[in-house]
Scaffold this motif. Sequence first.
Motif, PDB file in Angstrom:
ATOM      1  N   ALA A  34       0.812  -1.213   0.000  1.00 18.78           N
ATOM      2  CA  ALA A  34       0.000   0.000   0.000  1.00 18.78           C
ATOM      3  C   ALA A  34       0.846   1.263   0.000  1.00 18.78           C
ATOM      4  O   ALA A  34       0.314   2.364   0.097  1.00 18.78           O
ATOM      5  N   TYR A  35       2.156   1.132  -0.119  1.00 25.16           N
ATOM      6  CA  TYR A  35       3.061   2.274  -0.001  1.00 25.16           C
ATOM      7  C   TYR A  35       3.798   2.537  -1.304  1.00 25.16           C
ATOM      8  O   TYR A  35       4.163   1.613  -2.026  1.00 25.16           O
ATOM      9  N   GLN A  36       4.024   3.814  -1.582  1.00 24.71           N
ATOM     10  CA  GLN A  36       4.786   4.219  -2.754  1.00 24.71           C
ATOM     11  C   GLN A  36       6.250   4.381  -2.364  1.00 24.71           C
ATOM     12  O   GLN A  36       6.558   4.902  -1.296  1.00 24.71           O
ATOM     13  N   CYS A  48      -1.277   3.869  -4.507  1.00 22.72           N
ATOM     14  CA  CYS A  48      -0.783   2.544  -4.136  1.00 22.72           C
ATOM     15  C   CYS A  48      -1.765   1.832  -3.207  1.00 22.72           C
ATOM     16  O   CYS A  48      -1.922   0.611  -3.274  1.00 22.72           O
ATOM     17  N   GLY A  49      -2.436   2.586  -2.349  1.00 18.38           N
ATOM     18  CA  GLY A  49      -3.443   1.991  -1.471  1.00 18.38           C
ATOM     19  C   GLY A  49      -4.579   1.365  -2.267  1.00 18.38           C
ATOM     20  O   GLY A  49      -5.041   0.263  -1.947  1.00 18.38           O
ATOM     21  N   ASP A  50      -5.018   2.055  -3.314  1.00 19.56           N
ATOM     22  CA  ASP A  50      -6.089   1.506  -4.156  1.00 19.56           C
ATOM     23  C   ASP A  50      -5.616   0.269  -4.917  1.00 19.56           C
ATOM     24  O   ASP A  50      -6.369  -0.695  -5.070  1.00 19.56           O
ATOM     25  N   ASP A  91      -6.651   0.014   7.431  1.00 21.15           N
ATOM     26  CA  ASP A  91      -6.384   1.455   7.427  1.00 21.15           C
ATOM     27  C   ASP A  91      -6.906   2.113   6.152  1.00 21.15           C
ATOM     28  O   ASP A  91      -7.388   3.250   6.185  1.00 21.15           O
ATOM     29  N   ILE A  92      -6.850   1.414   5.032  1.00 18.86           N
ATOM     30  CA  ILE A  92      -7.356   1.958   3.768  1.00 18.86           C
ATOM     31  C   ILE A  92      -8.878   2.061   3.805  1.00 18.86           C
ATOM     32  O   ILE A  92      -9.463   3.024   3.317  1.00 18.86           O
TER      33      ILE A  92
END
Length: 106
Positions: A34-36, A48-50, A91-92
């Motif tokens: 989920a991280y860039q 990145c989360g999506d 968290d997302i």
Amino acid sequence: MQIWKSTLVLACAATLPIFAAATPATAKIRCDGAYQIVNGSLIATPYCGDNYLASVAQSYGSRVSARAIRNNPSKKEEVCRLVGHDTRVQDICAPYTNFGDHGRRR
């Protein structure tokens, strides 16, 4: 006349690097879950989360794409209701789920 032609050629040659530098960059967004990845550091970004949410949903059998999640907030909410209980995406999906508050609205 000769001076004018050489000046024109020199002016064209001088502006060529400016136009060459104006071409679009081919940099690609690199994600780690989920991280860039930015300059070697991990930063939480919606993009990145999506992507990560889509991959988790696909592991549950959903046929949703990251593009659909990015472009449609209702689709993101629908996916979060499906897989939001998964600790990888809590968290997302926090804005779309109410796990743990026993149904109370704030």
